[in-house]
Design an enzyme around this catalytic site. Structure first.
Site, PDB file in Angstrom:
ATOM      1  CB  CYS A 170      -9.050   7.200   9.677  1.00 30.59           C
ATOM      2  SG  CYS A 170      -7.557   6.294   9.198  1.00 30.59           S
ATOM      3  CG  HIS A 201      -4.498   4.232   7.976  1.00 29.27           C
ATOM      4  ND1 HIS A 201      -5.606   4.181   7.161  1.00 29.27           N
ATOM      5  CD2 HIS A 201      -3.408   4.181   7.138  1.00 29.27           C
ATOM      6  CE1 HIS A 201      -5.220   4.107   5.892  1.00 29.27           C
ATOM      7  NE2 HIS A 201      -3.902   4.108   5.849  1.00 29.27           N
ATOM      8  CG  HIS A 207     -11.586  -2.913   5.828  1.00 35.05           C
ATOM      9  ND1 HIS A 207     -10.418  -2.576   5.165  1.00 35.05           N
ATOM     10  CD2 HIS A 207     -12.476  -3.244   4.856  1.00 35.05           C
ATOM     11  CE1 HIS A 207     -10.593  -2.685   3.861  1.00 35.05           C
ATOM     12  NE2 HIS A 207     -11.831  -3.080   3.649  1.00 35.05           N
ATOM     13  CB  CYS A 214      -8.159   6.314   5.479  1.00 35.14           C
ATOM     14  SG  CYS A 214      -8.893   4.725   5.916  1.00 35.14           S
ATOM     15  CG  ASN A 239     -10.965  -9.736   0.599  1.00 33.23           C
ATOM     16  OD1 ASN A 239     -11.026 -10.942   0.717  1.00 33.23           O
ATOM     17  ND2 ASN A 239     -11.919  -9.035  -0.002  1.00 33.23           N
ATOM     18  CD  GLN A 242     -15.786  -6.081   1.900  1.00 32.84           C
ATOM     19  OE1 GLN A 242     -16.820  -5.809   1.294  1.00 32.84           O
ATOM     20  NE2 GLN A 242     -14.642  -6.351   1.283  1.00 32.84           N
ATOM     21  CG  HIS A 297      -8.509   1.669   8.551  1.00 32.39           C
ATOM     22  ND1 HIS A 297      -8.134   2.856   9.152  1.00 32.39           N
ATOM     23  CD2 HIS A 297      -9.056   0.919   9.542  1.00 32.39           C
ATOM     24  CE1 HIS A 297      -8.445   2.816  10.433  1.00 32.39           C
ATOM     25  NE2 HIS A 297      -9.009   1.649  10.690  1.00 32.39           N
TER      26      HIS A 297
END
Length: 367
Positions: free
Chosen positions: A73, A134, A187, A70, A174, A189, A185
């Site tokens: 991470c 993660h 997250h 990933c 999303n 944007q 992971h």
């Protein structure tokens, strides 16, 4: 909140956000990366008057890597990632495969022809890593952790709004492969647009028409009405209210408004910031409780999109900051697909009444 800024090997910016100063944050990216050229462009649809971004280079972006590879991470055990530090709380960095990027004008020429208007895709796209864990989710954060993400959103909204040519900043998350997420992971944007997207333009036009007709602000009137409509209320705090909109488009959709109308995240006061994490985490956990997992199965994580609507830098005086949270899941194992009428005409048909959706969300807290 304490921030530490650095630069990745290919010149992209990375910012660590910590609750307290003094955390050990490796600032040296040891990967042999070459700067990536952005070939993004924006094209104006002559029929709808809407800008469309063309970013063909994104076909090469990382797609569903194994957990051990990933890129979000921390860099550990000899494996180097987008985050040089061995641990972090919240990290924000420029996307290596951005839809919009500063410097696009160096590679894409503007074009002004009849019915063919094209501009370089100047702007900025950033990735917000909510935690170094993660296997976690935003809903797994504690309130101080969620507050740190809010502080990061606010910091980046201010920084990106100051960039030349940026007209609107959009923070979103999303979650779930059903939504189209390619990195597991936790997250989100942030997009810094060189144009005002059509959804915002339509909201502003409606608000201006409401002002001309009534002398009042559309969003203030809407919030006042919904706060008096218990059939669609989900949560109500001292400074925020969450409700299912009267004409919700999605099976389960909630809008979260501060009681005081502000244009963007930077204008929230301390009382509003302090209350937000608890209410937002409550909402996310209610969404997860909508569709309980089968006995013995892994905990359910409802796919969703969470989006901050903020006023653009210019021309958005009537717009009010608010968060929109919705899922495309309409029932256990069933998704709401945007088929003919939705995709073809933008005419939504929902499978769940807003009132029954609100009732389920109110009851989901005990699930």
């Amino acid at each position: 909140m304490h921030r530490t800024a650095t630069t990745l090997a290919d010149g992209r910016e990375l910012v660590y956000f910590d609750r307290e100063p003094g955390a050990a944050r490796d600032l040296v990216d040891r990967r042999p990366l070459e700067p990536a050229a952005s070939l993004s462009e924006t094209r104006l649809d002559p029929v709808l008057g809407e800008w469309v971004t063309v970013a063909a280079h994104r076909q090469q972006r990382t797609y569903h890597p194994p957990a051990g590879e990933c890129p979000l991470c921390p860099s550990r055990d000899g494996r180097l990632s987008e985050i040089p530090a061995a641990d972090y709380e919240v990290a924000v960095f420029e996307n290596r495969f951005p839809s919009l990027a500063t410097g696009a004008a160096d590679h894409v020429a503007a074009r002004d022809e009849p019915l063919h208007t094209l501009r370089p895709g100047d702007g900025r796209c950033e990735v917000v890593c909510f935690t170094s864990d993660h296997d976690a989710s935003f809903a797994d954060l504690d309130e101080p952790g969620a507050r740190l993400v809010l502080d990061a959103w606010t910091d980046r909204t201010a920084a990106l709004s100051a960039l030349p040519g940026v007209r609107q900043v959009y923070c979103f998350e999303n979650r779930g492969t059903e939504i189209g997420v390619t990195l597991a992971h936790p997250h989100g944007q942030i997009y810094a647009f060189p144009f005002v997207p059509s959804r915002t333009t339509r909201m502003i036009a409606r608000a201006e028409a409401h002002r001309a007709r009534t002398g009042r602000n559309l969003f203030e009137d809407l919030l006042a009405v919904e706060r008096e409509s218990p059939e669609r209320l989900v949560l109500r705090g001292e400074h925020w209210t969450a409700f299912v909109p009267f004409a919700a488009r999605w099976p389960y959709e909630v809008h979260l408004y501060p009681h005081r109308r502000v244009p963007d995240l930077t204008a929230l006061d301390e009382a509003e910031r302090a209350e937000f994490p608890g209410l937002y985490l409550d909402l996310l956990r209610r969404f997860d409780a909508l569709f309980p997992a089968e006995p013995g199965a892994a905990p359910n994580r409802t796919p969703y999109i969470s989006a901050w609507h903020q006023a653009p830098k210019e021309g958005g005086a009537e717009l009010a900051l608010h968060l929109e949270l919705f899922t495309i899941r309409r029932a256990p194992g069933k998704l709401k697909y945007l088929a003919g009428v939705e995709s073809g005409l933008d005419a939504f048909v929902t499978d769940v009444s807003p009132e029954s959706a609100a009732e389920r969300l109110r009851g989901a807290a005990s699930a």
